[in-house]
Design an enzyme around this catalytic site. Sequence first.
Site, short mmCIF file in Angstrom:
data_model
loop_
_atom_site.label_atom_id
_atom_site.label_comp_id
_atom_site.label_asym_id
_atom_site.label_seq_id
_atom_site.Cartn_x
_atom_site.Cartn_y
_atom_site.Cartn_z
N ARG A 221 8.64 -24.03 4.84
CA ARG A 221 8.46 -22.61 5.17
C ARG A 221 9.80 -21.90 5.08
NH1 ARG A 221 8.90 -21.54 10.16
NH2 ARG A 221 7.46 -23.12 10.91
N TYR B 238 -0.80 2.75 -2.90
CA TYR B 238 -1.89 1.76 -2.93
C TYR B 238 -2.67 1.83 -1.60
CZ TYR B 238 -4.15 -2.78 -2.61
OH TYR B 238 -5.06 -3.78 -2.42
N LYS C 202 1.32 -8.38 -10.12
CA LYS C 202 1.05 -7.44 -11.22
C LYS C 202 1.94 -7.75 -12.43
CE LYS C 202 -1.84 -5.92 -8.23
NZ LYS C 202 -1.30 -5.72 -6.93
N ASP D 37 8.51 0.78 -3.48
CA ASP D 37 7.54 -0.15 -4.06
C ASP D 37 7.61 0.07 -5.56
OD1 ASP D 37 5.30 -1.41 -5.12
OD2 ASP D 37 4.13 -1.13 -3.28
O1 P1T Z 1 -2.30 -7.32 -3.83
P1 P1T Z 1 -0.93 -7.60 -3.30
O2 P1T Z 1 -0.15 -8.57 -4.10
O3 P1T Z 1 -0.92 -7.90 -1.83
O4 P1T Z 1 -0.10 -6.24 -3.49
C1 P1T Z 1 -0.40 -5.06 -2.82
C2 P1T Z 1 0.12 -3.87 -3.60
C3 P1T Z 1 1.33 -3.32 -3.27
N1 P1T Z 1 1.84 -2.26 -3.92
C4 P1T Z 1 1.19 -1.70 -4.97
C5 P1T Z 1 1.78 -0.53 -5.66
C6 P1T Z 1 -0.03 -2.23 -5.38
O5 P1T Z 1 -0.65 -1.65 -6.42
C7 P1T Z 1 -0.59 -3.34 -4.68
C8 P1T Z 1 -1.91 -3.93 -5.05
N2 P1T Z 1 -2.69 -3.11 -5.86
C9 P1T Z 1 -3.92 -3.41 -6.37
C10 P1T Z 1 -4.56 -4.56 -6.11
C11 P1T Z 1 -4.51 -2.37 -7.22
O6 P1T Z 1 -5.46 -2.63 -7.97
O7 P1T Z 1 -4.01 -1.22 -7.17
#
Ligand code: P1T
Length: 380
Positions: free
Chosen positions: A46, A98, A195, A170
């Site tokens: 961890r 998001y 992403k 972000d």
């Molecule tokens: O899904 P995750 O890895 O927890 O990430 C969250 C997140 C954070 N910031 C942005 C700008 C994001 O677009 C996302 C996740 N977004 C999607 C799943 C979506 O389809 O927009």
Amino acid sequence: MKQGTKFIHAGTSPDPSTGAIMTPIYQTSTFVQDSPGHHKGYEYARTQNPTRHALQDALAAAENGKYGLCFASGLAAIDAVIKLLSSGDEVVAANDMYGGTYRLFTKVFERYGIKFKFVDMSDAANIEKEITANTKLVWTETPTNPMMSIIDIEAVASICHKKNILMAVDNTFASPYLQNPLDLGADMAVHSATKYIGGHSDVVHGCIIVKDDVLHEKLAFIQNSCGAVPGPQDCFLILRGLKTLHVRMQRHCENGEKIAQWLRSNKKVDKVYWCGFPDHPNHDIAKKQMRGFGGMMSFTLKDDSIDAAQKVLSHTKLFSLAESLGGVESLIGHPATMTHASIPREERLKHGLTDSLIRLSVGIEDADDLIADLKQAIDA
Ligand code: P1T
């Protein structure tokens, strides 16, 4: 070292025990010690893991930072940033973001006494009006999800520095290939590495990159204490994704431009939200702080009914109807019912996120095939 070389080589070196050119997946929960307190730099997975270690160093280099910190998801990374704060602290956040981030802020952290104010940051001056003595963090996302607004990172960072407020960006939509927030004065660059960095829709992962030693120490403490760390296999996949980020992003940008222009010329399409258009309200800022405009865009139809939007969403064949973005394959989504369903309708409508808005994550397939697919779906 130039960007592409860095993405491939930073943080990694041949495995000292075998010469393996790829960092091995250290699938272990613990590490044997020679005697109490005498070990090889790793005690418990961890806290540290060699695969994660290599990825954290690679991500730090990719964002021109000093330290990378990896998390089990993008939201786990965002959660760690907010855990820097205490009850009574205030956050000024972008009004378009998001939906899951909005949900984390309003449904989880507000219960712990942290206050969030949502502001249209397309004009950085709007932030100043919301800052109080309790403001400890400005949270931005640029380009924003899904309206593709652009926030001037340098202008916001200068406001934050004057008032001793932390600033996080972000950077998921841009990726480290198109934009490096730390170079523009931000304290933290945050990614859903699920992403573009991962790039192949096969792993959920998040990261924070910082330059400051004290901020790193605080975030590493949260990472270890709260424990939302990624497994080594996921770290391996993200490390592999990073190595091709620059070539993938070049094609995302080329395809993005072709599709945005084609959508704009289509008689059935009304508005197209893409920051590469010269008449996008903050195109000049996008040009100043980004190296290209990426593959994300949203649009509405002249027939502004939900039915018309649903028809397009259900007729594409190459664009798969799914949440997420940034993979090699193209996706189509309906923010109002999918990624942004947790934002109250009246809040969404204030900044143009209507019930009929369609979002595209343009992949790296052949652009002609993607355009033909959109054409048949819009004509359906
Ligand atoms: O899904 P995750 O890895 O927890 O990430 C969250 C997140 C954070 N910031 C942005 C700008 C994001 O677009 C996302 C996740 N977004 C999607 C799943 C979506 O389809 O927009």
